[in-house]
Write an enzyme that holds these catalytic residues in place. Structure first.
Site, PDB file in Angstrom:
ATOM      1  N   HIS A 369      -6.819  10.191 -10.659  1.00 22.11           N
ATOM      2  CA  HIS A 369      -6.001  10.644  -9.535  1.00 22.11           C
ATOM      3  C   HIS A 369      -5.655  12.144  -9.558  1.00 22.11           C
ATOM      4  CE1 HIS A 369      -3.997   9.620  -5.933  1.00 22.11           C
ATOM      5  NE2 HIS A 369      -3.539   8.428  -6.281  1.00 22.11           N
ATOM      6  N   TYR A 483       9.256   3.985  -2.705  1.00 21.37           N
ATOM      7  CA  TYR A 483       8.328   5.104  -2.485  1.00 21.37           C
ATOM      8  C   TYR A 483       7.178   4.598  -1.637  1.00 21.37           C
ATOM      9  CZ  TYR A 483       4.944   8.730  -4.230  1.00 21.37           C
ATOM     10  OH  TYR A 483       4.027   9.749  -4.373  1.00 21.37           O
ATOM     11  N   THR A 496       0.531  14.848  -1.239  1.00 26.00           N
ATOM     12  CA  THR A 496       1.244  13.723  -0.634  1.00 26.00           C
ATOM     13  C   THR A 496       2.727  14.071  -0.536  1.00 26.00           C
ATOM     14  OG1 THR A 496       1.600  12.734  -2.805  1.00 26.00           O
ATOM     15  CG2 THR A 496      -0.316  11.964  -1.554  1.00 26.00           C
TER      16      THR A 496
HETATM   17  O1  BUJ Z   1       1.606   9.100  -3.675  1.00 23.86           O
HETATM   18  C1  BUJ Z   1       0.752   9.716  -4.307  1.00 23.86           C
HETATM   19  O2  BUJ Z   1       0.837  10.924  -4.552  1.00 23.86           O
HETATM   20  C2  BUJ Z   1      -0.455   9.000  -4.776  1.00 23.86           C
HETATM   21  C3  BUJ Z   1      -0.355   7.489  -4.745  1.00 23.86           C
HETATM   22  C4  BUJ Z   1       0.330   6.998  -5.992  1.00 23.86           C
HETATM   23  N1  BUJ Z   1       0.802   5.592  -5.971  1.00 23.86           N
HETATM   24  C5  BUJ Z   1      -0.344   4.668  -5.968  1.00 23.86           C
HETATM   25  C6  BUJ Z   1       1.566   5.375  -7.208  1.00 23.86           C
HETATM   26  C7  BUJ Z   1       1.661   5.294  -4.817  1.00 23.86           C
HETATM   27  N2  BUJ Z   1      -1.721   6.976  -4.654  1.00 23.86           N
HETATM   28  C8  BUJ Z   1      -2.162   6.258  -3.644  1.00 23.86           C
HETATM   29  O3  BUJ Z   1      -1.415   5.920  -2.768  1.00 23.86           O
HETATM   30  C9  BUJ Z   1      -3.617   5.848  -3.621  1.00 23.86           C
HETATM   31  C10 BUJ Z   1      -3.713   4.370  -3.641  1.00 23.86           C
HETATM   32  C11 BUJ Z   1      -5.041   3.833  -3.291  1.00 23.86           C
HETATM   33  C12 BUJ Z   1      -5.092   2.338  -3.366  1.00 23.86           C
HETATM   34  C13 BUJ Z   1      -4.303   1.691  -2.278  1.00 23.86           C
HETATM   35  C14 BUJ Z   1      -4.467   0.217  -2.274  1.00 23.86           C
HETATM   36  C15 BUJ Z   1      -4.144  -0.398  -0.952  1.00 23.86           C
HETATM   37  C16 BUJ Z   1      -4.476  -1.838  -0.972  1.00 23.86           C
HETATM   38  C17 BUJ Z   1      -4.751  -2.409   0.340  1.00 23.86           C
HETATM   39  C18 BUJ Z   1      -5.345  -3.798   0.315  1.00 23.86           C
HETATM   40  C19 BUJ Z   1      -4.407  -4.914   0.057  1.00 23.86           C
HETATM   41  C20 BUJ Z   1      -4.947  -6.197   0.628  1.00 23.86           C
HETATM   42  C21 BUJ Z   1      -4.832  -7.346  -0.316  1.00 23.86           C
HETATM   43  C22 BUJ Z   1      -5.331  -8.623   0.251  1.00 23.86           C
HETATM   44  C23 BUJ Z   1      -5.357  -9.753  -0.728  1.00 23.86           C
END
Ligand code: BUJ
Length: 655
Positions: A369, A483, A496
């Site tokens: 990341h 968050y 972000t």
């Molecule tokens: O916020 C930031 O700066 C980066 C964040 C950090 N954090 C993950 C801790 C919040 N990074 C991201 O947001 C990237 C995340 C990428 C993966 C997201 C996954 C979403 C899942 C969707 C599908 C769910 C469906 C399930 C069905 C069974």
């Protein structure tokens, strides 16, 4: 360029664009954008440093939701003191520094450092994953066929980007107006220094693409105290991991053209047929642990054999890592485990991204990341999915190339000393313990969907965030630090911002829904939900415009720390409380993503990945039991969605 702190680059990114663009043949391109990829990069707006008074006001508003009256009063006093003394001094300095660094954003360096200086394992703590929706044609779900097609499309994406021919990333507010040929023909004529404003006129927002150069040929290198990012755009080989073994072969020829797909297929097939047993000392385990330990082990490794350093460089510089797993999980929780952490011996979590394929052709991307965020990875992901499902290059009927793969595929070996052998054993058992500690569960919900929510005139994301608040309140009877990740890629070197989606509105709504002493009517609940949606939409807009408070305070704290004195404001227990994220949430909605996820960021929190689409609403949640109960949370989520649906349906939810 100071926005690339702690970075070694062999061959510059800008060079790579110029060098390759004259050479690239049409057969290696995904498409040929008539607007150059970097057309808007030079005129992108700068991420604003919010006014300090606004930041403090927003901070207090978020604190109010999770603090008792007494705690809040103390926090209010701490803010007042900050505003009267240290705050404006630090803020002024930040603004001055920002003015001197117009090529970047104020958050870029602190954010790189936040990731690179973290000594905890990247596995579970940082690397998320996104899994590809299955190919609807079963014959293309074959592991060899899909891996080959995904490698070829990835390379085509890389080459198109480097040729400056990849369609620039643009957020179209009115796609009917701006996602058009006419728009492209207009903006391409504008000089690069003003092109952004032309797009803006159409309410189309070009996005920062400064992270793209690190998507390929890149890795994170462990160093004591702070890691480094490394990129070598000259490397032509792919890294493949299977059964604890490392292999490389060239996927670009001497001219930089993509090697024929059936040749790539033959090499992958050769690796899949390799029968050697797993290595006794799987070195991949080393990069799964504490970063300082890994930094020491990497030095030890470089000293243990004359070729080791060179071999490590081959891993670092490879275009990306392809992982070929020998098992085929079908249960979503097992799929999550495979793609989120795997076995720790056939993974290289430091690579910018790993493309993982299971035995039955399920595929996912797990990414490091520090170098970049979801927007860049998702763009690559969507393009690869689109091309492999509509225009695959190899098929079940494709004959293998007449090529001697044994002469092209190199198995990577390391010389190990007894200390390393022991350290690998320790790293592997640490990894096993680490991944055993994470719990997870998921929910697929189909009673209502995105269009249905829109018909109710509510924002779909706000409804899902309310469901998360309702679930946690139902489970633990309180409101906690929440968050939601929001991209600020609309700005030059934006990353972000945090949407603080626990608001007084959600707290009030939770109380109405869950408190047995309240007897709301359906209209009361509807009104409460509308208020949640309005407040949440406003916060989302502000965050996307760089008008949150989290990154501003983070940068001020970073500045103060670098000067060696931390104002009391940052030592206030309430500051720590708001930053101890219990509900860490992130959403993605793309037809190419079937499931995704990431680790909870605190021992007593949940990591909530979710999506809201027309086909379904989905949640994928992680935690560290026994502090919390993820299965209970999933049940609460389901009940919350049912309650919300009842109100949509004009009924009172059951208490
Ligand atoms: O916020 C930031 O700066 C980066 C964040 C950090 N954090 C993950 C801790 C919040 N990074 C991201 O947001 C990237 C995340 C990428 C993966 C997201 C996954 C979403 C899942 C969707 C599908 C769910 C469906 C399930 C069905 C069974």
């Amino acid at each position: 360029n100071s926005y690339r702190p702690q970075t070694q680059v062999a061959g510059s990114f800008e060079d790579s664009i110029v060098k390759y663009s004259t050479l690239v043949g049409d057969q290696d391109l995904l498409h040929k954008s008539i607007v150059p990829t970097d057309h808007f990069q030079w005129s992108l707006p700068r991420l604003p440093v919010p006014e300090l008074a606004n930041t403090c006001q927003r901070y207090l508003k978020s604190q109010q939701v999770i603090l008792s009256d007494q705690e809040y009063a103390r926090t209010e006093a701490a803010v007042k003191q900050f505003l009267n003394a240290d705050g404006p001094v630090l803020h002024k300095e930040l603004v001055a520094m920002d003015k001197e660094n117009k090529h970047t954003s104020y958050i870029s360096e602190p954010w790189f450092d936040m990731y690179l200086a973290d000594r905890r394992p990247v596995v579970l703590n940082h690397n998320p994953f996104m899994a590809f929706t299955d190919d609807s044609k079963p014959e293309y779900m074959n592991q060899l066929i899909r891996a080959t097609n995904m490698v070829v499309s990835s390379l085509r994406f890389m080459k198109t980007y480097r040729a400056n021919l990849l369609e620039p990333d643009i957020f179209h507010l009115y796609p009917d107006k701006s996602d058009t040929l006419q728009f492209r023909k207009f903006v391409r004529l504008l000089p690069k220094s003003v092109s952004f404003y032309g797009a803006y006129w159409y309410k189309a927002f070009p996005l920062d693409m400064s992270q793209y150069p690190r998507l390929f040929n890149s890795t994170r290198i462990p160093r004591h105290d702070k890691d480094q990012l490394f990129t070598d755009v000259t490397a032509k080989h792919l890294l493949v991991l299977r059964n604890g073994h490392f292999y490389i072969f060239d996927v670009l020829d001497r001219d930089g053209s993509i090697v024929a797909p059936n040749v790539i297929m033959s090499h992958i097939s050769y690796i899949l047929e390799d029968k050697r047993p797993p290595p006794e000392h799987p070195i991949a385990a080393l990069c799964t642990g504490n970063r300082d330990k890994w930094a020491s082990n990497r030095i030890q490794l470089a000293n243990a054999g004359v070729m080791n350093e060179k071999t490590l460089k081959l891993i670092d510089s490879a275009v990306f890592a392809l992982i070929l797993d020998d098992h085929a999980p079908t249960d979503p929780n097992e799929i999550t485990r495979t793609f989120l952490h795997g076995d720790g011996v056939s993974r290289w979590f430091d690579k910018s991204f790993q493309l993982i394929l299971t035995k039955d052709g399920r595929a996912a991307v797990n990414f490091e990341h520090a170098w970049g965020d979801g927007v860049a990875v998702l763009r690559y992901f969507n393009e690869v999915w689109k091309e492999t499902t509509t225009k695959p290059f190899v098929h079940l009927t494709t004959p293998k190339a007449k090529v001697d793969s044994s002469a092209h595929v190199q198995h990577l070996d390391f010389m190990l000393d007894p200390i390393l052998q022991e350290n690998i054993k320790t790293a592997k058992s640490d990894f096993d313990r680490h991944v055993k500690s994470i719990g997870l569960d998921h929910l697929e919900y189909q009673t209502f969907n995105k269009s249905y929510i829109k018909k109710q005139k509510l924002s779909p994301d706000s409804v899902l965030q309310l469901a998360i608040q309702l679930a946690y309140t139902r489970q633990y009877g309180k409101t906690v630090a929440t968050y939601e990740s929001c991209s600020t890629a609309a700005f030059k070197h934006g990353r972000t911002e945090t949407i603080r989606s626990a608001t007084m509105a959600t707290k009030t709504a939770c109380d109405l829904f869950l408190n047995p002493k309240k007897n709301p009517t359906v209209a009361d609940l509807r009104a409460a939900m509308l208020e949640c949606s309005n407040v949440h939409s406003q916060l989302t807009k502000e965050a996307a415009m760089g008008q949150g408070f989290d990154r501003h305070l983070f940068a001020l704290k970073y500045l103060a720390q670098n000067k060696g004195s931390l104002p009391d404001f940052f030592k206030d227990p309430s500051y720590a409380k708001l930053n101890h994220i219990i509900l860490s949430t992130s959403t993605l909605s793309s037809p190419a993503v079937v499931i995704g996820g990431f680790g909870a960021v605190t021992p007593d929190g949940y990591g909530v990945g979710y999506s809201v689409e027309d086909s379904r609403i989905g949640f994928n949640v992680t935690n560290y039991p026994p502090a919390t109960d993820v299965h209970g949370f999933i049940n609460c989520l389901k009940q919350s969605l049912n309650d919300i649906y009842a109100v949509f349906d004009g009924k009172l939810p059951m208490k």
